[in-house]
Motif scaffolding. Structure first.
Motif, PDB file in Angstrom:
ATOM      1  N   ILE A 191      76.669  45.922  58.813  1.00  0.00           N
ATOM      2  CA  ILE A 191      76.102  47.083  58.112  1.00  0.00           C
ATOM      3  C   ILE A 191      74.844  47.562  58.822  1.00  0.00           C
ATOM      4  CG2 ILE A 191      74.973  47.825  55.984  1.00  0.00           C
ATOM      5  CD1 ILE A 191      76.994  46.070  54.470  1.00  0.00           C
ATOM      6  N   ARG A 192      73.975  46.627  59.194  1.00  0.00           N
ATOM      7  CA  ARG A 192      72.724  46.972  59.882  1.00  0.00           C
ATOM      8  C   ARG A 192      72.998  47.682  61.209  1.00  0.00           C
ATOM      9  NH1 ARG A 192      71.145  42.064  60.964  1.00  0.00           N
ATOM     10  NH2 ARG A 192      70.536  41.655  58.825  1.00  0.00           N
ATOM     11  N   ASN A 193      73.927  47.143  62.007  1.00  0.00           N
ATOM     12  CA  ASN A 193      74.248  47.736  63.299  1.00  0.00           C
ATOM     13  C   ASN A 193      74.902  49.108  63.151  1.00  0.00           C
ATOM     14  OD1 ASN A 193      73.196  45.522  64.610  1.00  0.00           O
ATOM     15  ND2 ASN A 193      75.182  44.552  64.944  1.00  0.00           N
ATOM     16  N   ALA A 194      75.812  49.242  62.189  1.00  0.00           N
ATOM     17  CA  ALA A 194      76.483  50.520  61.980  1.00  0.00           C
ATOM     18  C   ALA A 194      75.490  51.589  61.515  1.00  0.00           C
ATOM     19  CB  ALA A 194      77.610  50.371  60.967  1.00  0.00           C
ATOM     20  N   ALA A 195      74.533  51.210  60.682  1.00  0.00           N
ATOM     21  CA  ALA A 195      73.535  52.168  60.202  1.00  0.00           C
ATOM     22  C   ALA A 195      72.629  52.621  61.342  1.00  0.00           C
ATOM     23  CB  ALA A 195      72.710  51.551  59.084  1.00  0.00           C
ATOM     24  N   ARG A 196      72.352  51.737  62.275  1.00  0.00           N
ATOM     25  CA  ARG A 196      71.478  52.100  63.406  1.00  0.00           C
ATOM     26  C   ARG A 196      72.126  53.119  64.337  1.00  0.00           C
ATOM     27  NH1 ARG A 196      69.023  46.177  64.855  1.00  0.00           N
ATOM     28  NH2 ARG A 196      67.459  46.164  63.202  1.00  0.00           N
ATOM     29  N   GLU A 243      66.228  48.463  55.767  1.00  0.00           N
ATOM     30  CA  GLU A 243      66.140  47.054  56.155  1.00  0.00           C
ATOM     31  C   GLU A 243      67.038  46.235  55.242  1.00  0.00           C
ATOM     32  OE1 GLU A 243      62.562  44.084  57.374  1.00  0.00           O
ATOM     33  OE2 GLU A 243      62.341  45.101  55.455  1.00  0.00           O
ATOM     34  N   ILE A 244      67.809  45.342  55.841  1.00  0.00           N
ATOM     35  CA  ILE A 244      68.660  44.430  55.076  1.00  0.00           C
ATOM     36  C   ILE A 244      68.524  43.051  55.722  1.00  0.00           C
ATOM     37  CG2 ILE A 244      70.728  45.082  56.367  1.00  0.00           C
ATOM     38  CD1 ILE A 244      72.270  44.764  53.701  1.00  0.00           C
ATOM     39  N   VAL A 245      68.031  42.075  54.957  1.00  0.00           N
ATOM     40  CA  VAL A 245      67.658  40.769  55.506  1.00  0.00           C
ATOM     41  C   VAL A 245      68.332  39.658  54.710  1.00  0.00           C
ATOM     42  CG1 VAL A 245      65.726  39.218  55.970  1.00  0.00           C
ATOM     43  CG2 VAL A 245      65.419  41.672  56.214  1.00  0.00           C
ATOM     44  N   ARG A 246      68.946  38.725  55.405  1.00  0.00           N
ATOM     45  CA  ARG A 246      69.554  37.544  54.780  1.00  0.00           C
ATOM     46  C   ARG A 246      68.440  36.587  54.387  1.00  0.00           C
ATOM     47  NH1 ARG A 246      72.970  34.369  52.298  1.00  0.00           N
ATOM     48  NH2 ARG A 246      74.477  33.142  53.464  1.00  0.00           N
ATOM     49  N   THR A 247      68.392  36.183  53.129  1.00  0.00           N
ATOM     50  CA  THR A 247      67.338  35.300  52.636  1.00  0.00           C
ATOM     51  C   THR A 247      67.806  33.849  52.624  1.00  0.00           C
ATOM     52  OG1 THR A 247      66.500  37.089  51.255  1.00  0.00           O
ATOM     53  CG2 THR A 247      65.739  34.881  50.739  1.00  0.00           C
ATOM     54  N   SER A 248      68.836  33.574  51.848  1.00  0.00           N
ATOM     55  CA  SER A 248      69.378  32.230  51.756  1.00  0.00           C
ATOM     56  C   SER A 248      70.396  32.037  52.863  1.00  0.00           C
ATOM     57  CB  SER A 248      70.044  32.049  50.385  1.00  0.00           C
ATOM     58  OG  SER A 248      70.493  30.743  50.218  1.00  0.00           O
ATOM     59  N   LYS A 249      70.263  30.958  53.604  1.00  0.00           N
ATOM     60  CA  LYS A 249      71.145  30.701  54.741  1.00  0.00           C
ATOM     61  C   LYS A 249      71.902  29.403  54.505  1.00  0.00           C
ATOM     62  CE  LYS A 249      67.931  33.110  57.661  1.00  0.00           C
ATOM     63  NZ  LYS A 249      66.826  33.035  58.564  1.00  0.00           N
ATOM     64  N   PRO A 250      72.987  29.174  55.237  1.00  0.00           N
ATOM     65  CA  PRO A 250      73.742  27.933  55.013  1.00  0.00           C
ATOM     66  C   PRO A 250      72.904  26.665  55.230  1.00  0.00           C
ATOM     67  CG  PRO A 250      75.057  29.453  56.289  1.00  0.00           C
ATOM     68  CD  PRO A 250      73.691  30.059  56.167  1.00  0.00           C
ATOM     69  N   GLY A 279      69.085  33.394  36.702  1.00  0.00           N
ATOM     70  CA  GLY A 279      68.612  33.226  38.067  1.00  0.00           C
ATOM     71  C   GLY A 279      69.769  32.799  38.935  1.00  0.00           C
ATOM     72  N   GLY A 280      69.476  32.497  40.201  1.00  0.00           N
ATOM     73  CA  GLY A 280      70.546  32.055  41.090  1.00  0.00           C
ATOM     74  C   GLY A 280      70.080  32.010  42.529  1.00  0.00           C
ATOM     75  N   GLU A 281      71.051  32.056  43.433  1.00  0.00           N
ATOM     76  CA  GLU A 281      70.755  32.010  44.869  1.00  0.00           C
ATOM     77  C   GLU A 281      70.470  33.420  45.368  1.00  0.00           C
ATOM     78  OE1 GLU A 281      72.900  30.799  49.091  1.00  0.00           O
ATOM     79  OE2 GLU A 281      73.952  30.443  47.203  1.00  0.00           O
ATOM     80  N   ILE A 282      69.320  33.606  46.010  1.00  0.00           N
ATOM     81  CA  ILE A 282      68.951  34.909  46.542  1.00  0.00           C
ATOM     82  C   ILE A 282      69.654  35.081  47.882  1.00  0.00           C
ATOM     83  CG2 ILE A 282      67.064  36.401  47.255  1.00  0.00           C
ATOM     84  CD1 ILE A 282      65.255  34.659  45.458  1.00  0.00           C
ATOM     85  N   LEU A 283      70.665  35.934  47.927  1.00  0.00           N
ATOM     86  CA  LEU A 283      71.465  36.115  49.128  1.00  0.00           C
ATOM     87  C   LEU A 283      70.743  36.953  50.169  1.00  0.00           C
ATOM     88  CD1 LEU A 283      74.930  36.776  47.474  1.00  0.00           C
ATOM     89  CD2 LEU A 283      74.075  34.645  48.441  1.00  0.00           C
ATOM     90  N   CYS A 284      70.231  38.121  49.768  1.00  0.00           N
ATOM     91  CA  CYS A 284      69.579  39.010  50.731  1.00  0.00           C
ATOM     92  C   CYS A 284      68.675  39.992  49.990  1.00  0.00           C
ATOM     93  CB  CYS A 284      70.613  39.772  51.553  1.00  0.00           C
ATOM     94  SG  CYS A 284      71.668  40.866  50.602  1.00  0.00           S
ATOM     95  N   THR A 285      67.852  40.681  50.763  1.00  0.00           N
ATOM     96  CA  THR A 285      67.021  41.753  50.217  1.00  0.00           C
ATOM     97  C   THR A 285      67.356  43.040  50.960  1.00  0.00           C
ATOM     98  OG1 THR A 285      65.217  41.234  51.750  1.00  0.00           O
ATOM     99  CG2 THR A 285      65.126  40.218  49.572  1.00  0.00           C
ATOM    100  N   VAL A 286      67.324  44.146  50.233  1.00  0.00           N
ATOM    101  CA  VAL A 286      67.670  45.445  50.791  1.00  0.00           C
ATOM    102  C   VAL A 286      66.555  46.431  50.440  1.00  0.00           C
ATOM    103  CG1 VAL A 286      69.409  47.275  50.891  1.00  0.00           C
ATOM    104  CG2 VAL A 286      70.089  44.933  50.368  1.00  0.00           C
ATOM    105  N   SER A 287      66.131  47.193  51.430  1.00  0.00           N
ATOM    106  CA  SER A 287      65.142  48.233  51.164  1.00  0.00           C
ATOM    107  C   SER A 287      65.455  49.453  51.996  1.00  0.00           C
ATOM    108  CB  SER A 287      63.740  47.729  51.458  1.00  0.00           C
ATOM    109  OG  SER A 287      63.631  47.327  52.795  1.00  0.00           O
TER     110      SER A 287
END
Length: 132
Positions: free
Chosen positions: A14-19, A76-83, A124-132
């Protein structure tokens, strides 16, 4: 090809396509990715998404959204929780992205939701990502 982190792959596509101002992007389908796409659509960051059966895993085709000047709605789209390091949060500790102007996408026991929906549902739960 096996992906170890399909969510990070989705966000990167998504990030690359938007750029490069692509109108749509194809993502390997999974229930989690479909939930993230549904939240992005509900919050107005993408126009629409469709799940396409290709005989294998399937594809999610996401139509990206741009403003009148041709600039992507997703800045901006950022992965927060990682494996390797999962980030969990209670409803009281959910982050406010850009003071409420962005969203955090959270995986909860009630499904994938935005941080605003989590506060309303008091989960609550696992924070997957943040989008702005």
């Amino acid at each position: 090809m096996s992906l170890s982190d399909p969510i990070a792959d989705m966000l990167t596509r998504i990030r690359n396509a938007a750029r490069i101002n692509r109108q749509q992007v194809n993502i390997k389908a999974s229930n989690m990715c479909e939930g993230i796409a549904a939240v992005l659509k509900k919050e107005g960051y993408v126009l629409d998404f469709d799940r396409i059966d290709d005989g294998n895993q399937g594809i999610i085709r996401v139509a990206l959204k741009y403003d009148r000047d041709g600039k992507s709605i997703i800045s901006e789209i950022v992965r927060t929780s990682k494996p390797g390091r999962r980030i969990y949060s209670s409803v009281g500790d959910l982050p406010r992205v850009l003071g409420g102007m962005g969203i955090a996408i959270v995986s909860t026991s009630k499904g994938v939701m935005s941080d605003k929906d989590c506060r309303e549902a008091n989960v609550g739960g696992e924070i997957l990502c943040t989008v702005s």
